[in-house]
Design an enzyme around this catalytic site. Structure first.
Site, PDB file in Angstrom:
ATOM      1  N   ASP A   1      63.784 -16.207 119.582  1.00 27.43           N
ATOM      2  CA  ASP A   1      64.333 -15.763 118.404  1.00 27.43           C
ATOM      3  C   ASP A   1      63.353 -14.918 117.574  1.00 27.43           C
ATOM      4  OD1 ASP A   1      66.330 -15.770 116.405  1.00 27.43           O
ATOM      5  OD2 ASP A   1      65.706 -17.525 115.378  1.00 27.43           O
TER       6      ASP A   1
ATOM      7  N   LYS B   1      76.204 -19.156 117.289  1.00 27.15           N
ATOM      8  CA  LYS B   1      75.253 -18.968 118.298  1.00 27.15           C
ATOM      9  C   LYS B   1      75.529 -19.884 119.733  1.00 27.15           C
ATOM     10  CE  LYS B   1      71.802 -17.873 114.910  1.00 27.15           C
ATOM     11  NZ  LYS B   1      70.973 -18.111 114.131  1.00 27.15           N
TER      12      LYS B   1
ATOM     13  N   GLN C   1      66.726 -23.284 113.556  1.00 27.77           N
ATOM     14  CA  GLN C   1      67.452 -22.518 112.381  1.00 27.77           C
ATOM     15  C   GLN C   1      66.781 -22.723 111.059  1.00 27.77           C
ATOM     16  OE1 GLN C   1      70.460 -20.997 112.803  1.00 27.77           O
ATOM     17  NE2 GLN C   1      70.155 -20.226 110.726  1.00 27.77           N
TER      18      GLN C   1
END
Lengths: 281, 281
Positions: free
Chosen positions: A121, A54, A98
Site C-alpha cells: 500500500d 478491497k 486501513q
C-alpha cells in the site's frame, strides 16, 4: 485543439486486472496464491466499506483476502504484534492497514512496522524514500494509479509543469516524487500556498489531492491543462469542480470512475508482484 | 528596501560549533566521546581533501575521527562488510561514506547499508523518507545547513515560493522536502525544466544545487529574492553568478564561506546528537 479526453479509470483498471489475471494463473500453476492481509481497527463505516471493497476485488481476481478486524480499544502494541505476525507469515504477500485507526493508536508507528517487502500500500517512509530515489517497487497506490492513467492515455509528462495540490504522505508527496522522476517540473502546493491560482494558471498537469469538495475551479486553470482529481469527498464528488474544469481542460478524470478504481487495481498489482518476488528469490 | 544581507556561513558555523563544544564536554563528563567514521575509497584528490577537512573539524571539537581508507580496487562486498562492522561498533556514532566511490562499486547499495541511527550524513532512502515525512533526525547535511542559515538570519519561509534548482538525493530532493515541511510552496526544477527563468522570476527563495558554475543569472531573479548557493565548482565558484544576483537579491550566500562551512558543522552536530541518543536510550 484535440478532442476533450475523459480519463476513464474503469478502462484502465480493467486492463490492469486482465493482465493480472494471467499472472495470478501462472502463480497458481506453481502452487502460489497471492494473499493480501487487511487490518481494520474499530467500526468506522467508511473504513469497513473500503476494506470490504478491497477484499472483494482481491477475491474476484483469485487473490486471497485475509481480513483481520480488531476492536477499537486495542493498544498500539497489540496492533504492532498483529503486523509483526503478518510480516513473518510466508503465506501473506501484502499488508494493508486501513487508515484511519482510532486516535489513541500510533498510526505512524504501525505503518512503519510493516515489512518493506509487504508494504504493497506504500505507506512506510522507507517505501516513500525508495520511490523518491527512483528504485521503490510499491509506491503508494493512488499516486501509482495516477501514473498508470497518465501512461495509459499517453500523456506527456517530461518537461511539463505539474502542480500538485496537497502534500499528504500517501498522496501529495509521493505523486510529486513520481512526477519529478518522470522529468516534470513539480510544484507542491498546500494550505499555506499564497497564490494558488497563479501556480495553477501555469500548470500543464494539475493533480488535486486536497480533500476539499469541488475546490479547484476551471477559471484557475491554463487552457488545455490535464486535470487529475485524486479527491473523494462526501456526496461522491472530487476536489475538482468538474463542470468548470471540464471546459478548460484537454483531459480530465471524472469522480467517481477516475483515479479511484485504478487505485484498487494498483493494490492488487503490488500484491501479485510481491507474490512473484517470493518465487524469484 | 532593507539592507542587503550577506548570509555569512562562517558566523553560523561558529555559533553551531560553540554550542556543540558544550555538548561534547557534557558527554565527556559521562565518559562518552562522539566518534565519526569516515570511509574513503580510492585516491581521488578532492575526496581526500574533503574527508581530511571533515576529520580535522571533528578533532578540533573533541570528536573522534576514525578514518578508514580503502583501496580503489575493493569490491562492493568488502565495502558492505566494512560498513556492517561500523554499524555494529558501539564506539562509532556516525558513518560517512565519501562520495563518489569508484564506478565498479554499487554506491547506492553501500549507502543503504548504513544503519539509520548512524546515518549522520543523511544518505539513506529511509533517512530521506523520514525527513520528508517530518520525523527524520539527520537530514542530509547540505540541506540541513541551508535551513540552519535560513533560521539564523530569520528568513521567512512559510507561504513563500521556493524554487530549488537541482534534484539530487542528497541536495535538491531533501532541501525541497525541508522547505515544504516549513510550509513553503516548493517547485523543484532540473535539466528538463522548460522555463526556468519564469519559475525563478516568481521565487522568493532560490536554492541553487545544480552543479554548473555561475549558472543562475541575476536577471532571472525576482527583486528581493533570497538566494542560497549550494553549489561548489572548480575555481571556488558556486552555481550562482554572484555579482549579478547580489544586485537583485535581498539576501545571498557567498561562495566560499556560505553553505559550505555550515554543512560540515551539521555533520558534527548530527554526530554529537547520535552520541547523545546512545545515552538516552
Amino acid at each position: 485543439m484535440a478532442d476533450k479526453l475523459i480519463l476513464d479509470g474503469k478502462i484502465v483498471s480493467n486492463e490492469v486486472k486482465m493482465k493480472l489475471k494471467d499472472r495470478v494463473d501462472k502463480l497458481a500453476d506453481i502452487g502460489i496464491t497471492p494473499c493480501l492481509a487487511t487490518i481494520l481497527v474499530g467500526e468506522d463505516p467508511s473504513s469497513e466499506t473500503y476494506v470490504k471493497m478491497k477484499g472483494n476485488a482481491c477475491e474476484k481476481l483469485g487473490i486471497i483476502s485475509k481480513r483481520i478486524h480488531l476492536s477499537a480499544d486495542i493498544t498500539t502494541d497489540t496492533l504492532l504484534q498483529t503486523i509483526s505476525e503478518l510480516n513473518e507469515d510466508d503465506g501473506v504477500h501484502g499488508i494493508l492497514l486501513q487508515h484511519p485507526v482510532p486516535d489513541h493508536i500510533d498510526e505512524r508507528c504501525a505503518f512503519e512496522s510493516i515489512a518493506i517487502e509487504k508494504d504493497v500500500d506504500g505507506v512506510t517512509s522507507l517505501g516513500y524514500g525508495q520511490t523518491a530515489f527512483g528504485f521503490g517497487v510499491y509506491p503508494s497506490c493512488t499516486p501509482a494509479a495516477i501514473m498508470q492513467i497518465i501512461d495509459y492515455f499517453d500523456i506527456q509528462v517530461e518537461g511539463k509543469n505539474a502542480v500538485v495540490v496537497g502534500r499528504s504522505p500517501i498522496l501529495g508527496k509521493p505523486v510529486s516524487a513520481l512526477l519529478l522522476n518522470r522529468n516534470a517540473t513539480v510544484t507542491t502546493c498546500h494550505s499555506y500556498t499564497e497564490n494558488l491560482e497563479l501556480h495553477l494558471s501555469q500548470a500543464d498537469i494539475v493533480v488535486a489531492a486536497v480533500g476539499k469538495p469541488n475546490f479547484i475551479q476551471g477559471s484557475w486553470l491554463k487552457e488545455g491543462a490535464v486535470v487529475i482529481d485524486a479527491g473523494y469527498n462526501k456526496g461522491n464528488v472530487g476536489d475538482v469542480d468538474y463542470e468548470s474544469c471540464y471546459k478548460k481542460a484537454s483531459a480530465i478524470t471524472p469522480v467517481p470512475g477516475g483515479v479511484g478504481p485504478v487505485t484498487i487495481s494498483m493494490l492488487l498489482k503490488h500484491t501479485v508482484e510481491s507474490a512473484e518476488r517470493t518465487v524469484k528469490i
